[in-house]
Write an enzyme that holds these catalytic residues in place. Sequence first.
Site, PDB file in Angstrom:
ATOM      1  N   TYR A  18     -15.117 -20.934  14.226  1.00 17.58           N
ATOM      2  CA  TYR A  18     -14.854 -20.438  15.812  1.00 17.58           C
ATOM      3  C   TYR A  18     -16.081 -20.159  16.458  1.00 17.58           C
ATOM      4  O   TYR A  18     -17.088 -19.410  16.307  1.00 17.58           O
ATOM      5  CB  TYR A  18     -14.460 -18.995  14.931  1.00 17.58           C
ATOM      6  CG  TYR A  18     -13.338 -18.724  14.270  1.00 17.58           C
ATOM      7  CD1 TYR A  18     -12.012 -19.077  14.581  1.00 17.58           C
ATOM      8  CD2 TYR A  18     -13.621 -18.284  12.998  1.00 17.58           C
ATOM      9  CE1 TYR A  18     -10.864 -19.115  13.756  1.00 17.58           C
ATOM     10  CE2 TYR A  18     -12.503 -18.084  11.869  1.00 17.58           C
ATOM     11  CZ  TYR A  18     -11.081 -18.410  12.335  1.00 17.58           C
ATOM     12  OH  TYR A  18     -10.196 -18.231  11.459  1.00 17.58           O
ATOM     13  N   TRP A  48     -15.018 -14.070  19.898  1.00 19.19           N
ATOM     14  CA  TRP A  48     -13.751 -13.290  19.801  1.00 19.19           C
ATOM     15  C   TRP A  48     -13.792 -11.814  19.718  1.00 19.19           C
ATOM     16  O   TRP A  48     -14.892 -11.302  19.598  1.00 19.19           O
ATOM     17  CB  TRP A  48     -13.276 -13.726  18.450  1.00 19.19           C
ATOM     18  CG  TRP A  48     -12.096 -14.863  18.173  1.00 19.19           C
ATOM     19  CD1 TRP A  48     -10.827 -14.967  18.045  1.00 19.19           C
ATOM     20  CD2 TRP A  48     -12.560 -16.205  18.336  1.00 19.19           C
ATOM     21  NE1 TRP A  48     -10.280 -15.983  17.883  1.00 19.19           N
ATOM     22  CE2 TRP A  48     -11.395 -16.988  18.136  1.00 19.19           C
ATOM     23  CE3 TRP A  48     -13.756 -17.118  18.426  1.00 19.19           C
ATOM     24  CZ2 TRP A  48     -11.269 -18.469  18.243  1.00 19.19           C
ATOM     25  CZ3 TRP A  48     -13.543 -18.284  18.462  1.00 19.19           C
ATOM     26  CH2 TRP A  48     -12.487 -19.116  18.362  1.00 19.19           C
ATOM     27  N   TRP A  56     -11.924  -8.859  18.832  1.00 19.02           N
ATOM     28  CA  TRP A  56     -12.228  -7.825  17.681  1.00 19.02           C
ATOM     29  C   TRP A  56     -13.220  -8.355  16.900  1.00 19.02           C
ATOM     30  O   TRP A  56     -14.139  -7.403  16.628  1.00 19.02           O
ATOM     31  CB  TRP A  56     -10.967  -7.353  17.267  1.00 19.02           C
ATOM     32  CG  TRP A  56     -10.233  -8.244  16.435  1.00 19.02           C
ATOM     33  CD1 TRP A  56     -10.179  -9.715  16.248  1.00 19.02           C
ATOM     34  CD2 TRP A  56      -9.502  -7.716  15.041  1.00 19.02           C
ATOM     35  NE1 TRP A  56      -9.350  -9.906  15.055  1.00 19.02           N
ATOM     36  CE2 TRP A  56      -8.801  -8.890  14.455  1.00 19.02           C
ATOM     37  CE3 TRP A  56      -9.081  -6.543  14.592  1.00 19.02           C
ATOM     38  CZ2 TRP A  56      -8.052  -8.627  13.323  1.00 19.02           C
ATOM     39  CZ3 TRP A  56      -8.389  -6.371  13.568  1.00 19.02           C
ATOM     40  CH2 TRP A  56      -7.705  -7.603  12.839  1.00 19.02           C
ATOM     41  N   ASP A  57     -13.770  -9.439  16.555  1.00 23.41           N
ATOM     42  CA  ASP A  57     -14.746  -9.855  15.811  1.00 23.41           C
ATOM     43  C   ASP A  57     -15.869  -9.312  16.531  1.00 23.41           C
ATOM     44  O   ASP A  57     -17.125  -8.779  15.734  1.00 23.41           O
ATOM     45  CB  ASP A  57     -15.115 -11.346  15.889  1.00 23.41           C
ATOM     46  CG  ASP A  57     -13.815 -11.841  15.109  1.00 23.41           C
ATOM     47  OD1 ASP A  57     -12.676 -12.314  15.599  1.00 23.41           O
ATOM     48  OD2 ASP A  57     -13.973 -12.441  13.768  1.00 23.41           O
ATOM     49  N   TYR A  81     -13.496 -26.836  18.869  1.00 27.62           N
ATOM     50  CA  TYR A  81     -12.197 -26.020  18.570  1.00 27.62           C
ATOM     51  C   TYR A  81     -11.107 -26.254  19.560  1.00 27.62           C
ATOM     52  O   TYR A  81     -11.431 -26.541  20.778  1.00 27.62           O
ATOM     53  CB  TYR A  81     -12.851 -24.470  18.932  1.00 27.62           C
ATOM     54  CG  TYR A  81     -11.772 -23.356  18.941  1.00 27.62           C
ATOM     55  CD1 TYR A  81     -11.402 -22.976  17.760  1.00 27.62           C
ATOM     56  CD2 TYR A  81     -11.014 -23.012  20.024  1.00 27.62           C
ATOM     57  CE1 TYR A  81     -10.374 -21.717  17.605  1.00 27.62           C
ATOM     58  CE2 TYR A  81     -10.031 -21.939  19.794  1.00 27.62           C
ATOM     59  CZ  TYR A  81      -9.732 -21.590  18.557  1.00 27.62           C
ATOM     60  OH  TYR A  81      -8.654 -20.694  18.523  1.00 27.62           O
ATOM     61  N   GLY A  99      -4.588 -10.865  15.373  1.00 28.40           N
ATOM     62  CA  GLY A  99      -5.581 -11.346  14.527  1.00 28.40           C
ATOM     63  C   GLY A  99      -4.863 -11.711  13.020  1.00 28.40           C
ATOM     64  O   GLY A  99      -5.451 -12.699  12.498  1.00 28.40           O
ATOM     65  N   ASP A 115      -2.732 -14.169  12.128  1.00 24.34           N
ATOM     66  CA  ASP A 115      -1.959 -15.156  12.476  1.00 24.34           C
ATOM     67  C   ASP A 115      -0.860 -15.557  12.081  1.00 24.34           C
ATOM     68  O   ASP A 115       0.395 -15.888  12.321  1.00 24.34           O
ATOM     69  CB  ASP A 115      -2.883 -16.541  12.599  1.00 24.34           C
ATOM     70  CG  ASP A 115      -4.330 -16.268  13.324  1.00 24.34           C
ATOM     71  OD1 ASP A 115      -4.634 -15.251  13.996  1.00 24.34           O
ATOM     72  OD2 ASP A 115      -4.679 -17.282  13.777  1.00 24.34           O
ATOM     73  N   ARG A 120      -5.325 -22.371   5.496  1.00 16.35           N
ATOM     74  CA  ARG A 120      -4.956 -22.263   6.857  1.00 16.35           C
ATOM     75  C   ARG A 120      -3.492 -22.267   7.247  1.00 16.35           C
ATOM     76  O   ARG A 120      -2.667 -22.509   6.250  1.00 16.35           O
ATOM     77  CB  ARG A 120      -5.738 -23.392   7.811  1.00 16.35           C
ATOM     78  CG  ARG A 120      -7.052 -23.369   7.551  1.00 16.35           C
ATOM     79  CD  ARG A 120      -7.691 -22.082   8.490  1.00 16.35           C
ATOM     80  NE  ARG A 120      -7.290 -22.320   9.838  1.00 16.35           N
ATOM     81  CZ  ARG A 120      -7.750 -21.291  10.654  1.00 16.35           C
ATOM     82  NH1 ARG A 120      -8.456 -20.310  10.549  1.00 16.35           N
ATOM     83  NH2 ARG A 120      -7.473 -21.478  12.011  1.00 16.35           N
ATOM     84  N   TYR A 138      -4.682 -17.427   4.068  1.00 11.04           N
ATOM     85  CA  TYR A 138      -5.038 -16.624   5.495  1.00 11.04           C
ATOM     86  C   TYR A 138      -4.603 -15.290   5.402  1.00 11.04           C
ATOM     87  O   TYR A 138      -5.030 -14.401   4.521  1.00 11.04           O
ATOM     88  CB  TYR A 138      -4.665 -17.518   6.672  1.00 11.04           C
ATOM     89  CG  TYR A 138      -5.459 -17.458   7.774  1.00 11.04           C
ATOM     90  CD1 TYR A 138      -6.962 -17.385   7.972  1.00 11.04           C
ATOM     91  CD2 TYR A 138      -4.778 -17.470   9.179  1.00 11.04           C
ATOM     92  CE1 TYR A 138      -7.517 -17.079   9.224  1.00 11.04           C
ATOM     93  CE2 TYR A 138      -5.336 -17.663  10.416  1.00 11.04           C
ATOM     94  CZ  TYR A 138      -6.726 -17.550  10.242  1.00 11.04           C
ATOM     95  OH  TYR A 138      -7.512 -17.579  11.506  1.00 11.04           O
ATOM     96  N   GLU A 164     -15.061 -15.261   5.051  1.00 11.24           N
ATOM     97  CA  GLU A 164     -13.790 -15.029   6.035  1.00 11.24           C
ATOM     98  C   GLU A 164     -13.136 -13.910   5.298  1.00 11.24           C
ATOM     99  O   GLU A 164     -12.629 -12.957   5.844  1.00 11.24           O
ATOM    100  CB  GLU A 164     -13.278 -16.147   6.740  1.00 11.24           C
ATOM    101  CG  GLU A 164     -12.428 -15.891   7.884  1.00 11.24           C
ATOM    102  CD  GLU A 164     -11.501 -16.952   8.383  1.00 11.24           C
ATOM    103  OE1 GLU A 164     -12.058 -17.988   7.961  1.00 11.24           O
ATOM    104  OE2 GLU A 164     -11.131 -16.662   9.457  1.00 11.24           O
TER     105      GLU A 164
HETATM  106  C1  DGY Z   1      -7.790 -19.534  15.428  1.00  8.65           C
HETATM  107  O1  DGY Z   1      -7.908 -20.447  16.077  1.00  8.65           O
HETATM  108  O2  DGY Z   1      -7.328 -19.835  14.003  1.00  8.65           O
HETATM  109  C2  DGY Z   1      -7.663 -18.237  15.631  1.00  8.65           C
HETATM  110  O3  DGY Z   1      -7.406 -17.236  14.638  1.00  8.65           O
HETATM  111  C3  DGY Z   1      -7.023 -17.949  17.065  1.00  8.65           C
HETATM  112  O4  DGY Z   1      -7.441 -16.602  17.554  1.00  8.65           O
END
Ligand code: DGY
Length: 414
Positions: free
Chosen positions: A31, A35, A37-38, A83, A159, A161, A194, A341, A385
Amino acid sequence: MTSENTLTDQAQQILIDNDRGGYTVPTAGLYPYQWNWDSAVAAFGFAQFDVERAWVELETLFQGQWADGMVPHILFHKNDPGYFPGPDVWACEGPIPSSGIIQPPIAATMARFVWEQDREMGQARMAVLYPKMLAWHNWIMRWRLHMGAVCTTHPWETGRDNAPDWDKTMARMDASDVGEYTRRDTAHVNSEDRPTKFDYDRYIKLVQLGRRLKWDQAAMMAESPFRVADPTMTFTTLRAARDLHAVGEALGKDVSQIAADIKRLEAGVSTLWNKDLGGFDSRDVHSGEWAGCVSNASYLCWFAGVENPAMLARLRDVLERVPYPVPSNDPDAETFDARRYWRGPTWAIVNMLIGLGLKDMGHEKEAQALAKKTADLIAEHGFAEYFDPFSGDAAGGGSFTWTAAVWLAWAGRD
Ligand code: DGY
């Protein structure tokens, strides 16, 4: 030096190492941008040892605010080919290249915490941030309410996902024409941790739709197949409204509109109570169907100032039964997956929000138990994470900003 000190030093170092100059990345590689909220959580972490830097984090976030008040979920300050999907895919026109969706609006709550640590010197900083935070709150109230509950228009907004909350809605979506794209996330971390390709195709399909509609909220409301009223967005918005109300009052502002919004949101919360499930649940706005999920977001009720005995009973059970709570999915659910996740793993950030809420609402014993278990998890398995709730094994990215911030601001404090 005790080991607690060592962990505190490590946590501070993670924030410092993830600082890219005015903003903090969640973790290097996976990441590489700011971001939403992070970043708000990073500010709370920084406030424990560098309050000036905490204010800067929030100020940088609001530099990306769109003219209509929206604050994007990612700010692409410097392009990073590691990314996907990057700024060219989103094609947004805010003041800083960005995504076109939001994230849980916890910035106002975190800003209030920072202010509490820096009440006098921070007065001027808060006075500048307040109208910006209010504009974002107004944007959410204007565009995202359904029966008073706050809707998400993309799984990434919450968040959470790949939470099972979206399964039914996603299953109804056709993503056969999404086209070729290359995921980058699985080049950084284990693909078992993921979201699946099925989910990713739909994430990208929704980005393509937003882009085609130029991120026009009215058009998206009319056309998007994805609109779900959800506990994360609703509880965090309600909590933010309460914090804006308190800050506004302290700044001598007229807060009557926010007071009315709080009432609307409280009414919205009751529309997320799934009686048959006995928990706060997500509700597809198009189909009216319940998701049928008790997630870690369901336990954010106390964070929003909402009491609920049935949720408290559930939480006590989870605290007893799961070695490293709170799992992001009910361990008895068919969809539970301890590593994938948001389908099972424990997230320290959500634990902190739940714990702060419990404490506010007088559930001291549960608040302390959760903080202690989260501290043990981080002490034993690192600043990951997220974590397997049964083995505690670290999953996803490492040296994670918000896990470090959670240690500094909450779990590692007592
Ligand atoms: C990601 O890319 O996995 C993120 O969670 C998107 O915000």
